[in-house]
Design a protein around this motif. Structure first.
Motif, PDB file in Angstrom:
ATOM      1  N   PHE A 115      67.163 -18.990  30.375  1.00 60.28           N
ATOM      2  CA  PHE A 115      68.431 -18.585  29.648  1.00 60.28           C
ATOM      3  C   PHE A 115      69.038 -17.005  30.204  1.00 60.28           C
ATOM      4  CE2 PHE A 115      70.212 -16.371  26.163  1.00 60.28           C
ATOM      5  CZ  PHE A 115      71.685 -17.046  25.771  1.00 60.28           C
ATOM      6  N   ASN A 116      70.009 -16.967  30.411  1.00 63.48           N
ATOM      7  CA  ASN A 116      70.449 -15.459  30.876  1.00 63.48           C
ATOM      8  C   ASN A 116      71.066 -14.832  29.616  1.00 63.48           C
ATOM      9  OD1 ASN A 116      72.012 -13.227  31.926  1.00 63.48           O
ATOM     10  ND2 ASN A 116      72.401 -14.349  33.747  1.00 63.48           N
ATOM     11  N   LYS A 117      70.556 -13.576  29.643  1.00 63.12           N
ATOM     12  CA  LYS A 117      70.575 -13.034  28.061  1.00 63.12           C
ATOM     13  C   LYS A 117      71.988 -12.503  28.061  1.00 63.12           C
ATOM     14  CE  LYS A 117      66.102 -11.444  27.557  1.00 63.12           C
ATOM     15  NZ  LYS A 117      64.941 -10.341  27.311  1.00 63.12           N
ATOM     16  N   ARG A 118      72.803 -12.390  29.023  1.00 55.33           N
ATOM     17  CA  ARG A 118      74.347 -11.810  28.979  1.00 55.33           C
ATOM     18  C   ARG A 118      75.078 -12.929  28.293  1.00 55.33           C
ATOM     19  NH1 ARG A 118      77.669 -12.868  33.357  1.00 55.33           N
ATOM     20  NH2 ARG A 118      76.754 -14.157  35.125  1.00 55.33           N
ATOM     21  N   PRO A 197      73.458 -27.220  29.016  1.00 55.08           N
ATOM     22  CA  PRO A 197      72.499 -26.775  30.337  1.00 55.08           C
ATOM     23  C   PRO A 197      72.222 -25.284  30.589  1.00 55.08           C
ATOM     24  CG  PRO A 197      74.222 -28.385  30.728  1.00 55.08           C
ATOM     25  CD  PRO A 197      74.526 -27.842  29.245  1.00 55.08           C
ATOM     26  N   ASP A 198      73.273 -24.433  30.212  1.00 56.85           N
ATOM     27  CA  ASP A 198      73.030 -23.065  30.435  1.00 56.85           C
ATOM     28  C   ASP A 198      72.942 -22.096  29.316  1.00 56.85           C
ATOM     29  OD1 ASP A 198      75.732 -22.997  29.443  1.00 56.85           O
ATOM     30  OD2 ASP A 198      76.688 -22.307  31.327  1.00 56.85           O
ATOM     31  N   GLY A 199      72.971 -22.988  27.989  1.00 62.56           N
ATOM     32  CA  GLY A 199      72.820 -21.857  26.817  1.00 62.56           C
ATOM     33  C   GLY A 199      74.175 -21.040  26.570  1.00 62.56           C
ATOM     34  N   ASP A 201      78.912 -20.748  26.564  1.00 71.35           N
ATOM     35  CA  ASP A 201      79.925 -21.430  26.072  1.00 71.35           C
ATOM     36  C   ASP A 201      80.102 -22.424  27.211  1.00 71.35           C
ATOM     37  OD1 ASP A 201      80.577 -19.029  27.453  1.00 71.35           O
ATOM     38  OD2 ASP A 201      82.502 -19.836  27.803  1.00 71.35           O
ATOM     39  N   GLN A 202      80.014 -22.378  28.515  1.00 69.70           N
ATOM     40  CA  GLN A 202      80.536 -23.256  29.534  1.00 69.70           C
ATOM     41  C   GLN A 202      79.393 -24.351  29.479  1.00 69.70           C
ATOM     42  OE1 GLN A 202      82.217 -22.112  32.751  1.00 69.70           O
ATOM     43  NE2 GLN A 202      82.442 -24.333  32.877  1.00 69.70           N
ATOM     44  N   GLY A 203      78.392 -24.451  29.150  1.00 68.27           N
ATOM     45  CA  GLY A 203      77.525 -25.524  29.134  1.00 68.27           C
ATOM     46  C   GLY A 203      77.912 -26.317  27.908  1.00 68.27           C
ATOM     47  N   PHE A 204      78.038 -25.553  26.765  1.00 69.32           N
ATOM     48  CA  PHE A 204      78.258 -26.415  25.643  1.00 69.32           C
ATOM     49  C   PHE A 204      79.394 -27.239  25.627  1.00 69.32           C
ATOM     50  CE2 PHE A 204      79.973 -26.592  21.073  1.00 69.32           C
ATOM     51  CZ  PHE A 204      78.999 -27.050  20.600  1.00 69.32           C
ATOM     52  N   MET A 205      80.690 -26.591  25.955  1.00 69.06           N
ATOM     53  CA  MET A 205      81.961 -27.156  26.073  1.00 69.06           C
ATOM     54  C   MET A 205      82.041 -28.213  27.131  1.00 69.06           C
ATOM     55  SD  MET A 205      84.728 -24.661  25.040  1.00 69.06           S
ATOM     56  CE  MET A 205      84.303 -22.773  25.433  1.00 69.06           C
ATOM     57  N   GLY A 206      81.314 -28.156  28.035  1.00 67.36           N
ATOM     58  CA  GLY A 206      80.960 -29.066  29.133  1.00 67.36           C
ATOM     59  C   GLY A 206      80.510 -30.356  28.457  1.00 67.36           C
TER      60      GLY A 206
END
Length: 472
Positions: A115-118, A197-199, A201-206
């Protein structure tokens, strides 16, 4: 007594109503102070990163680019409660945005591997579905810049997005229909641990919209022409930072070159002065800032640094013999260890001269001003190393000359396409590499000579004006 009980009961009921109202706002929809249009362009701001100020500036430029185009929509900023009030007032009073204060959405994925903290607070973007006062909302990241009106995007159905490849759409710019039910379901999905997948908004909405590519998106046009009764369109022309159009297989309702987006590496966003000319379109972002927000906030620091750099150049030139003798005054009992230490200091002073300006120059100034200040700062700091260790100036400045040449090669505006530009840059680097290596070898050789006591004294005596050495 009975009257007192009535008052207490009334206060309890009032408190319950207020609590219910707060909960309803948090979970089902955000109410704005004043609504002027049916639709809205929205972006978000939150705190907690080393780049908070940069994104604040970027948000203001985004808002002002929309104001300049006189879009037929409200401009909304979804700001977390910890955003400074002076920033909120600037957005509201100077930029004309409507700021919605929200609590940060807890990210349940922050403990997952890689997970990327940013991305910890990017799920605040889900608040866009809570803007139920509007029929449609265009949700934007701060790294977008509008060149012309794109109000046609509000023709979208319930949710539209641009696909960056056949499987993944980009959440830096999408259109949605606000809905209390959808927002509530999204929050519930977070609480129940839906896969991400990425933790972010991009992964969640995908995952939340898995079949978006096959869904009808835009309503039929007003003139009645259609495509099987519906538009099946991704969201619109969008131009990335490499001059390429992101254009899929269907027509789109807005024209080309409407939006520039910069979805690249974090440290190559357009507001950083060093990103141009790596990102050629970054100059367009700064031109918009110059015409709207301006650079008054950074100019005092720029002026002070310029004066300091010029002062360093003058002082090191005037005091050159003295600096050299002070560096080696105690070298009567030199050892190999001292020689090694002095070499280490000399080499690192040269490297620092190229790196320190990047750290101290204001990050969000105009690229032309930023690069000019960088070269001035590097020359000033290199002059200290040159005059302290009596190094050859031309060879020491070769890397700086190479950087200047690379800027000219990348900024050349008449390349036919990006491939030719990349080949020319590669060719320049290939031709420059031997020159850079030769200069490094000569600087190290000269440094070795300077560290020899007898040779150094000869160099000092030959370079110092008559009578100056009597001071030492």
């Amino acid at each position: 007594m009975e009257r007192r009980n009535c008052v207490v009961t009334f206060l309890r009921v009032l408190l319950l109503v207020l609590m219910a109202s707060v909960e309803t706002t948090a979970l089902y929809g955000v109410k704005l102070k004043k609504k002027e249009h049916r639709n809205a362009y929205a972006t978000m701001m939150y705190m907690g990163t080393p780049r908070d100020y940069e994104f604040y500036v970027a948000t203001r430029v985004l808002i002002k680019s929309l104001v300049k185009l006189q879009v037929d929509a409200d401009l909304v900023v979804i700001a977390s409660l910890d955003v400074p009030l002076r920033w909120v007032r600037a957005l509201e009073e100077e930029d004309g945005a409507k700021v919605v204060r929200v609590e940060n959405i807890n990210n349940p994925y922050k403990g997952q591997r890689y997970f990327n903290k940013r991305f910890k607070l990017t799920l605040n973007k889900l608040y866009a579905w809570s803007l139920v006062d509007y029929e449609r909302v265009v949700m934007l990241d701060a790294d977008n810049l509008f060149l012309q009106k794109t109000d046609e995007l509000f023709q979208c159905g319930q949710f539209c997005a641009v696909f960056i490849n056949p499987c993944i759409f980009h959440t830096g710019l999408f259109v949605l229909q606000p809905s209390r039910e959808v927002f509530k379901d999204m929050i519930h999905s977070l609480e129940t641990g839906r896969e991400n997948p990425d933790g972010a908004d991009q992964g969640f909405m995908g995952v939340y919209f898995p079949d978006l590519l096959d869904q009808p998106m835009f309503h039929p046009p007003v003139n009645g022409s259609n495509l099987d009764g519906q538009y099946r369109l991704p969201m619109g022309y969008q131009m990335d930072a490499s001059y390429y159009y992101l254009r899929l297989r269907w027509r789109v309702p807005c024209g080309p070159n409407s939006v520039i987006t910069f979805p690249g590496a974090l440290w190559l966003k357009p507001w950083y002065w060093w990103s141009w000319p790596v990102l050629p379109l970054g100059i367009q972002w700064h031109e918009t800032r110059r015409q709207t927000l301006g650079y008054a906030a950074e100019m005092p620091i720029v002026i002070i640094q310029s004066i300091i750099f010029l002062g360093i150049i003058v002082m090191t030139h005037v005091a050159r013999p003295g600096i050299s003798k002070l560096c080696y005054r105690s070298s009567d009992k030199t050892t190999s260890l001292i020689h090694t230490a002095l070499k280490f200091i000399a080499i690192w002073s040269i490297l620092a001269a190229y790196l320190v300006p990047f750290a101290i120059i204001p990050r969000t100034i105009h690229p032309l001003l930023g690069w000019a200040l960088y070269f001035l700062g590097s020359v000033a700091l290199l002059s200290i190393a040159i005059n302290s260790f009596l190094l050859p100036a031309i060879q020491v400045f070769v890397p700086l000359i190479g950087v200047f040449g690379s800027l000219l090669v990348m900024a050349y505006p008449w390349y036919p396409n990006g491939v030719v530009r990349a080949l020319v840059v590669f060719g320049y680097a290939f031709c420059y590499a031997p020159i850079a290596w030769s200069s490094v070898v000569k600087v190290l050789a000269r440094l070795h000579v300077s560290l020899e006591r007898e040779q150094f004294l000869k160099l000092v005596e030959s370079s110092a004006p008559s009578g100056f050495n009597k001071l030492f």
